[in-house]
Enzyme design. Sequence first.
Site, PDB file in Angstrom:
ATOM      1  CB  CYS A  61      -0.906   3.169   6.566  1.00  0.00           C
ATOM      2  SG  CYS A  61      -1.822   3.675   5.087  1.00  0.00           S
TER       3      CYS A  61
ATOM      4  CD  GLU B  73      -4.736   8.777   7.112  1.00  0.00           C
ATOM      5  OE1 GLU B  73      -5.783   8.141   6.824  1.00  0.00           O
ATOM      6  OE2 GLU B  73      -3.817   8.267   7.762  1.00  0.00           O
TER       7      GLU B  73
ATOM      8  CG  HIS C 225      -6.630   4.241   4.435  1.00  0.00           C
ATOM      9  ND1 HIS C 225      -5.397   3.845   4.901  1.00  0.00           N
ATOM     10  CD2 HIS C 225      -7.261   3.109   4.044  1.00  0.00           C
ATOM     11  CE1 HIS C 225      -5.284   2.529   4.801  1.00  0.00           C
ATOM     12  NE2 HIS C 225      -6.404   2.062   4.279  1.00  0.00           N
TER      13      HIS C 225
ATOM     14  CB  CYS D 231      -2.096   7.669   4.339  1.00  0.00           C
ATOM     15  SG  CYS D 231      -3.691   6.812   4.177  1.00  0.00           S
TER      16      CYS D 231
END
Length: 149
Positions: free
Chosen positions: A83, A55, A53, A86
């Site tokens: 999410c 992040e 992701h 993360c």
Amino acid sequence: MENDSAFMRQALDLAKQAARIEEVPVGAIVVANGEVIGRGFNCPIDSKDPTAHAEIVAMRDAAKNLGNYRLSGCELYVTIEPCTMCLGAMVHARIKRVIFGAPEPRSGAFVSNPMLMDADHLNHKLDWSGGVLEKDCSELMKGFFKGRR
């Protein structure tokens, strides 16, 4: 707020890079003392890595550049509400502050569900704010998914 907008624009540029390779358009940067030290955009499909992701990619880049897995004092800017995965990584990295653009009603963990920042069990609390360039961030995401239908 002016700095937040400028940094979010950089995250938006990264999100557009994700869209160009047909990844969900999310971009993130990590900032230390006013300087960008980590960049990332969503790339789980391209990298064949479910944890890639924006992040996580940005935090990995920042940690490498700092030579430390702890990112104490750093701020993370991301175009979409992070999410649970993360958020957990941000807690472990000791991110100081998270700034996101648009909420993510399905999987966001700050204001959508399950609002983990309200949990008592986390061993690190971070500051956060949402809504920075929210319209731009939201439109990029909506446009991406509209184009895929």
